[in-house]
Scaffold this active site. Sequence first.
Site, PDB file in Angstrom:
ATOM      1  N   HIS A   1       0.855  -1.194   0.000  1.00  0.00           N
ATOM      2  CA  HIS A   1       0.000   0.000   0.000  1.00  0.00           C
ATOM      3  C   HIS A   1       0.893   1.247   0.000  1.00  0.00           C
ATOM      4  CE1 HIS A   1      -2.796   3.070   1.331  1.00  0.00           C
ATOM      5  NE2 HIS A   1      -3.765   2.270   0.928  1.00  0.00           N
TER       6      HIS A   1
ATOM      7  N   GLU B   1      -4.031   2.186  -7.250  1.00  0.00           N
ATOM      8  CA  GLU B   1      -4.397   3.277  -6.345  1.00  0.00           C
ATOM      9  C   GLU B   1      -3.485   4.477  -6.602  1.00  0.00           C
ATOM     10  OE1 GLU B   1      -6.699   1.857  -2.663  1.00  0.00           O
ATOM     11  OE2 GLU B   1      -4.585   1.822  -2.175  1.00  0.00           O
TER      12      GLU B   1
HETATM   13  P1  PGA Z   1      -9.520   6.077   0.557  1.00  0.00           P
HETATM   14  O1  PGA Z   1      -8.352   4.997   0.791  1.00  0.00           O
HETATM   15  O2  PGA Z   1     -10.705   5.325   0.018  1.00  0.00           O
HETATM   16  O3  PGA Z   1      -9.770   6.663   1.914  1.00  0.00           O
HETATM   17  O4  PGA Z   1      -9.005   7.063  -0.419  1.00  0.00           O
HETATM   18  C1  PGA Z   1      -8.103   3.985  -0.153  1.00  0.00           C
HETATM   19  C2  PGA Z   1      -6.851   3.255   0.214  1.00  0.00           C
HETATM   20  O5  PGA Z   1      -5.893   3.893   0.648  1.00  0.00           O
HETATM   21  O6  PGA Z   1      -6.790   2.020   0.086  1.00  0.00           O
END
Ligand code: PGA
Length: 256
Positions: free
Chosen positions: A93, A165
């Site tokens: 992540h 992401e």
């Molecule tokens: P968020 O986080 O939906 O709060 O933007 C997503 C993530 O970091 O996996």
Amino acid sequence: MKTYIVGNWKLNFTVGEASIYLHKLLKSLPIYRDIDVVVAPSLLALQPLSLQIDRHKMKLAAQNGFYQDYGAYTGEVSFSQLRGIVDYAIVGHSERRYILGEDDKMIAKKVDAAIRNKVTPILCIGETESERAFGETSDVIKDQLAGGLREVSDDEIDKVIIAYEPVWAISSTKAAKIATPDEIADAVKLIRKCLADMYGVKLADKVPVLFGGSVNSSNAGGYLTVPGVNGLLIGGASLILNEFVDIIDTAKRVRS
Ligand code: PGA
């Protein structure tokens, strides 16, 4: 392919709060055969929640795990210890990359350790705001994919999930920093092409690709209709029960 709705609770909820949330979520969820609902609570809550969960309705994910199975690694928890407790683990992540200093080499070892211990890694990749501004998005995506999957063989690639992401779109409150379905479509196309270059089209097609970054119940439907997107990784909105349930309902509607 199944649709994956994954809630990443990050550093939120005590064990008690997590248990109450899970209880309410289980009550409001029917059994969906074509949707995998997953939540990733704090490490501390995983073991008690694994006894509470109805695995027909949903699954658990770890937010992290260590790449060695045992040994002198103070403070770490291994995938061999997580085995049987979780079905999935978030690996790489951006908060671990940029706050905790994890690099592709370490992330590759974690992906490998997860697979070795029958835990499906959800490998997160994505460019930062400045990388995007400098036109480096494609290179970052290619490098993080090749780096993170370095140890994954042809036989194992169908045991991996990729989550795109873009870092600039995570936990965003400003409209300009919410990714548009078109921006995601381009990135997902590239991810699928890279996977096909690495493993061949047939195997690449088996890999679910999720999107994450400020997903909520209003934008989830749009993201889920982007070609090549097989699900969502949700942070903030997954902490609000009604929001999370709405997103799951949206997934059901969009996919049926
Ligand atoms: P968020 O986080 O939906 O709060 O933007 C997503 C993530 O970091 O996996």
